[in-house]
Scaffold this motif. Structure first.
Motif, PDB file in Angstrom:
ATOM      1  N   SER A  42      64.226 133.400  40.393  1.00 46.97           N
ATOM      2  CA  SER A  42      62.888 133.758  39.794  1.00 46.97           C
ATOM      3  C   SER A  42      61.549 133.343  40.677  1.00 46.97           C
ATOM      4  CB  SER A  42      62.784 133.109  38.501  1.00 46.97           C
ATOM      5  OG  SER A  42      62.790 131.749  38.636  1.00 46.97           O
ATOM      6  N   ARG A  43      60.568 133.861  40.420  1.00 49.54           N
ATOM      7  CA  ARG A  43      59.356 133.400  41.204  1.00 49.54           C
ATOM      8  C   ARG A  43      59.186 131.822  41.097  1.00 49.54           C
ATOM      9  NH1 ARG A  43      54.164 136.919  40.291  1.00 49.54           N
ATOM     10  NH2 ARG A  43      55.802 138.500  40.546  1.00 49.54           N
ATOM     11  N   GLY A  44      58.903 131.269  42.216  1.00 50.23           N
ATOM     12  CA  GLY A  44      58.721 130.159  42.395  1.00 50.23           C
ATOM     13  C   GLY A  44      59.862 129.279  42.758  1.00 50.23           C
ATOM     14  N   ALA A  45      61.201 129.614  42.421  1.00 49.27           N
ATOM     15  CA  ALA A  45      62.261 128.629  42.626  1.00 49.27           C
ATOM     16  C   ALA A  45      62.467 128.435  43.875  1.00 49.27           C
ATOM     17  CB  ALA A  45      63.364 129.468  42.136  1.00 49.27           C
ATOM     18  N   TRP A  46      62.039 129.285  44.934  1.00 48.66           N
ATOM     19  CA  TRP A  46      62.248 129.100  46.329  1.00 48.66           C
ATOM     20  C   TRP A  46      61.118 127.779  46.860  1.00 48.66           C
ATOM     21  CZ3 TRP A  46      63.470 133.565  49.986  1.00 48.66           C
ATOM     22  CH2 TRP A  46      64.854 134.327  49.301  1.00 48.66           C
ATOM     23  N   LEU A  47      59.993 128.051  46.176  1.00 52.68           N
ATOM     24  CA  LEU A  47      58.902 127.294  46.521  1.00 52.68           C
ATOM     25  C   LEU A  47      59.188 125.663  46.198  1.00 52.68           C
ATOM     26  CD1 LEU A  47      55.975 126.862  47.403  1.00 52.68           C
ATOM     27  CD2 LEU A  47      55.112 127.343  45.359  1.00 52.68           C
ATOM     28  N   ILE A  48      59.891 125.381  44.967  1.00 51.19           N
ATOM     29  CA  ILE A  48      59.974 124.090  44.325  1.00 51.19           C
ATOM     30  C   ILE A  48      60.924 123.337  45.539  1.00 51.19           C
ATOM     31  CG2 ILE A  48      62.329 124.598  43.415  1.00 51.19           C
ATOM     32  CD1 ILE A  48      59.199 122.574  42.161  1.00 51.19           C
ATOM     33  N   HIS A  49      61.920 123.962  46.330  1.00 51.19           N
ATOM     34  CA  HIS A  49      62.418 123.012  47.353  1.00 51.19           C
ATOM     35  C   HIS A  49      61.539 122.651  48.226  1.00 51.19           C
ATOM     36  CE1 HIS A  49      66.391 124.124  45.788  1.00 51.19           C
ATOM     37  NE2 HIS A  49      66.077 125.393  45.573  1.00 51.19           N
ATOM     38  N   LEU A  50      60.691 123.477  48.717  1.00 49.84           N
ATOM     39  CA  LEU A  50      59.468 122.846  49.724  1.00 49.84           C
ATOM     40  C   LEU A  50      58.724 121.813  49.222  1.00 49.84           C
ATOM     41  CD1 LEU A  50      58.730 126.358  51.470  1.00 49.84           C
ATOM     42  CD2 LEU A  50      60.476 124.745  52.068  1.00 49.84           C
ATOM     43  N   VAL A  51      58.429 121.961  47.879  1.00 49.49           N
ATOM     44  CA  VAL A  51      57.413 121.166  47.433  1.00 49.49           C
ATOM     45  C   VAL A  51      58.166 119.725  47.254  1.00 49.49           C
ATOM     46  CG1 VAL A  51      56.145 120.591  45.041  1.00 49.49           C
ATOM     47  CG2 VAL A  51      56.271 122.645  45.981  1.00 49.49           C
ATOM     48  N   ILE A  52      59.588 119.726  46.718  1.00 47.79           N
ATOM     49  CA  ILE A  52      60.469 118.573  46.408  1.00 47.79           C
ATOM     50  C   ILE A  52      60.423 117.796  47.833  1.00 47.79           C
ATOM     51  CG2 ILE A  52      62.638 117.640  46.143  1.00 47.79           C
ATOM     52  CD1 ILE A  52      62.956 119.734  44.013  1.00 47.79           C
ATOM     53  N   ILE A  53      60.742 118.453  49.058  1.00 47.64           N
ATOM     54  CA  ILE A  53      60.865 118.007  50.434  1.00 47.64           C
ATOM     55  C   ILE A  53      59.366 117.251  50.747  1.00 47.64           C
ATOM     56  CG2 ILE A  53      60.939 118.395  52.658  1.00 47.64           C
ATOM     57  CD1 ILE A  53      63.147 120.710  51.862  1.00 47.64           C
ATOM     58  N   ALA A  54      58.302 117.922  50.537  1.00 47.92           N
ATOM     59  CA  ALA A  54      56.917 117.435  50.867  1.00 47.92           C
ATOM     60  C   ALA A  54      56.806 116.241  50.081  1.00 47.92           C
ATOM     61  CB  ALA A  54      55.921 118.348  50.452  1.00 47.92           C
ATOM     62  N   LEU A  55      57.091 116.210  48.647  1.00 47.98           N
ATOM     63  CA  LEU A  55      56.993 114.875  47.964  1.00 47.98           C
ATOM     64  C   LEU A  55      57.865 113.925  48.343  1.00 47.98           C
ATOM     65  CD1 LEU A  55      56.795 116.622  44.268  1.00 47.98           C
ATOM     66  CD2 LEU A  55      54.834 115.335  45.440  1.00 47.98           C
ATOM     67  N   LEU A  56      59.021 114.223  48.534  1.00 42.93           N
ATOM     68  CA  LEU A  56      59.837 113.100  49.217  1.00 42.93           C
ATOM     69  C   LEU A  56      59.142 112.449  50.550  1.00 42.93           C
ATOM     70  CD1 LEU A  56      63.321 114.319  48.499  1.00 42.93           C
ATOM     71  CD2 LEU A  56      62.675 112.542  47.397  1.00 42.93           C
ATOM     72  N   LYS A  57      58.731 113.238  51.315  1.00 39.47           N
ATOM     73  CA  LYS A  57      58.316 112.902  52.613  1.00 39.47           C
ATOM     74  C   LYS A  57      57.107 111.810  52.245  1.00 39.47           C
ATOM     75  CE  LYS A  57      57.257 112.177  57.040  1.00 39.47           C
ATOM     76  NZ  LYS A  57      56.937 110.683  57.366  1.00 39.47           N
ATOM     77  N   VAL A  58      56.297 112.179  51.421  1.00 41.80           N
ATOM     78  CA  VAL A  58      54.957 111.701  51.037  1.00 41.80           C
ATOM     79  C   VAL A  58      55.345 110.143  50.229  1.00 41.80           C
ATOM     80  CG1 VAL A  58      52.934 111.522  49.359  1.00 41.80           C
ATOM     81  CG2 VAL A  58      53.473 113.501  50.692  1.00 41.80           C
ATOM     82  N   ILE A  59      56.408 110.194  49.497  1.00 40.08           N
ATOM     83  CA  ILE A  59      56.956 109.037  48.844  1.00 40.08           C
ATOM     84  C   ILE A  59      57.401 108.035  49.728  1.00 40.08           C
ATOM     85  CG2 ILE A  59      58.615 108.087  47.096  1.00 40.08           C
ATOM     86  CD1 ILE A  59      58.079 110.625  45.227  1.00 40.08           C
ATOM     87  N   TYR A  60      58.222 108.498  50.617  1.00 37.85           N
ATOM     88  CA  TYR A  60      58.847 107.453  51.772  1.00 37.85           C
ATOM     89  C   TYR A  60      57.819 107.134  52.493  1.00 37.85           C
ATOM     90  CZ  TYR A  60      63.600 108.581  49.796  1.00 37.85           C
ATOM     91  OH  TYR A  60      64.653 108.371  49.467  1.00 37.85           O
ATOM     92  N   GLY A  61      56.537 107.912  52.840  1.00 36.60           N
ATOM     93  CA  GLY A  61      55.553 107.465  53.912  1.00 36.60           C
ATOM     94  C   GLY A  61      54.630 106.357  53.064  1.00 36.60           C
ATOM     95  N   LEU A  62      54.845 106.393  51.873  1.00 34.83           N
ATOM     96  CA  LEU A  62      53.794 105.342  51.255  1.00 34.83           C
ATOM     97  C   LEU A  62      54.458 103.767  51.355  1.00 34.83           C
ATOM     98  CD1 LEU A  62      53.458 107.030  47.528  1.00 34.83           C
ATOM     99  CD2 LEU A  62      51.805 106.533  49.362  1.00 34.83           C
ATOM    100  N   PHE A  63      55.914 103.802  51.802  1.00 33.81           N
ATOM    101  CA  PHE A  63      56.431 102.269  51.764  1.00 33.81           C
ATOM    102  C   PHE A  63      56.291 101.944  53.293  1.00 33.81           C
ATOM    103  CE2 PHE A  63      59.638 104.205  48.681  1.00 33.81           C
ATOM    104  CZ  PHE A  63      59.180 103.332  47.933  1.00 33.81           C
ATOM    105  N   PRO A  64      55.311 100.607  53.352  1.00 32.95           N
ATOM    106  CA  PRO A  64      55.076 100.265  54.650  1.00 32.95           C
ATOM    107  C   PRO A  64      56.007  99.900  55.548  1.00 32.95           C
ATOM    108  CG  PRO A  64      54.375  98.782  52.859  1.00 32.95           C
ATOM    109  CD  PRO A  64      55.039  99.702  52.345  1.00 32.95           C
ATOM    110  N   TRP A  65      57.148  99.337  55.110  1.00 31.91           N
ATOM    111  CA  TRP A  65      58.351  99.065  55.886  1.00 31.91           C
ATOM    112  C   TRP A  65      59.216 100.147  56.240  1.00 31.91           C
ATOM    113  CZ3 TRP A  65      58.024  98.019  50.599  1.00 31.91           C
ATOM    114  CH2 TRP A  65      58.724  98.625  49.735  1.00 31.91           C
ATOM    115  N   VAL A  66      59.024 101.398  56.084  1.00 28.42           N
ATOM    116  CA  VAL A  66      59.499 102.628  56.426  1.00 28.42           C
ATOM    117  C   VAL A  66      59.015 103.435  57.490  1.00 28.42           C
ATOM    118  CG1 VAL A  66      60.661 104.798  55.619  1.00 28.42           C
ATOM    119  CG2 VAL A  66      60.810 102.936  53.897  1.00 28.42           C
ATOM    120  N   SER A  67      59.592 103.335  58.662  1.00 27.73           N
ATOM    121  CA  SER A  67      58.963 104.320  59.814  1.00 27.73           C
ATOM    122  C   SER A  67      58.539 105.578  59.377  1.00 27.73           C
ATOM    123  CB  SER A  67      59.512 103.885  61.078  1.00 27.73           C
ATOM    124  OG  SER A  67      60.816 104.394  61.162  1.00 27.73           O
ATOM    125  N   SER A  68      57.903 106.232  60.273  1.00 26.31           N
ATOM    126  CA  SER A  68      57.774 107.519  59.925  1.00 26.31           C
ATOM    127  C   SER A  68      59.045 108.428  60.389  1.00 26.31           C
ATOM    128  CB  SER A  68      56.771 108.468  60.992  1.00 26.31           C
ATOM    129  OG  SER A  68      56.777 109.665  61.013  1.00 26.31           O
TER     130      SER A  68
END
Length: 187
Positions: A42-68
């Motif tokens: 269905s429409r949007g099902a593929w996009l959600i994978h990219l959104v999840i990856i972007a959110l995970l990257k942002v969340i892990y980037g918020l932790f100061p002890w986790v390098s890029s």
């Protein structure tokens, strides 16, 4: 008085092969839509994978002890483990209207009625490969990070290959005879 059956030993193999469906099971599968797997087209099902990856990257980037570098590897790991559980580990469907027609199939085997190389399956195979390439690039091609990300990618790709269709990789995978044995011991 029925003759008691002796319990057969489990296979020592870590790989279990699931039998093909019977004609009755296949007709049950085709009689009703599979709401468990049809949403991936269905429409949007593929996009959600990219959104999840972007959110995970942002969340892990918020932790100061986790390098890029480490945040990309953790994003890769989290996405792959989550998608493995969703597509390859859990079998059956959560709905009860199909008389158990999909009980032995994981979601990957249910998508597009089990056909290989459909656009959806190509996309879902390409996402972990693309994430591996991005992770490798943004970890500055560090050998340790490359090996970790490569192993994670293989963990995601191997179960999606046609040679892994109806194959379960598990220490606790039941034998086909276990259901019969459980019935005998319950009485």
């Amino acid at each position: 008085m029925s003759k008691p059956r002796t319990r057969q030993k489990r296979s020592s193999s870590l790989i279990q092969h699931i039998k093909e469906e019977t004609i009755e099971e296949k007709s049950d599968q085709q009689s009703l839509p599979n709401l468990n797997a049809d949403w991936v087209n269905s429409r949007g099902a593929w996009l959600i994978h990219l959104v999840i990856i972007a959110l995970l990257k942002v969340i892990y980037g918020l932790f100061p002890w986790v390098s890029s570098n480490m945040s990309w590897t953790l994003t890769n790991l989290t996405y792959v483990v989550g998608s493995y559980i969703m597509f390859h580990h859990v079998t059956g469907i959560p709905f009860d209207f199909n008389s158990g027609a999909y009980d032995n199939l994981n979601m990957w085997e249910q998508i597009d009625d089990g056909d290989q190389y459909t656009p959806t399956k190509k996309f879902l195979l390409g996402v972990p490969v693309g994430l591996f390439l991005i992770s490798t690039h943004y970890t500055d091609y560090d050998l340790t990070q490359f090996v970790i990300n490569c192993a994670i990618c293989l963990f995601a790709v191997i179960p999606k290959l046609p040679s892994s269709d109806r194959v379960r990789f598990s220490i606790n995978a039941p034998n086909d005879d276990d259901d019969d044995d459980q019935d005998d011991h319950s009485s």
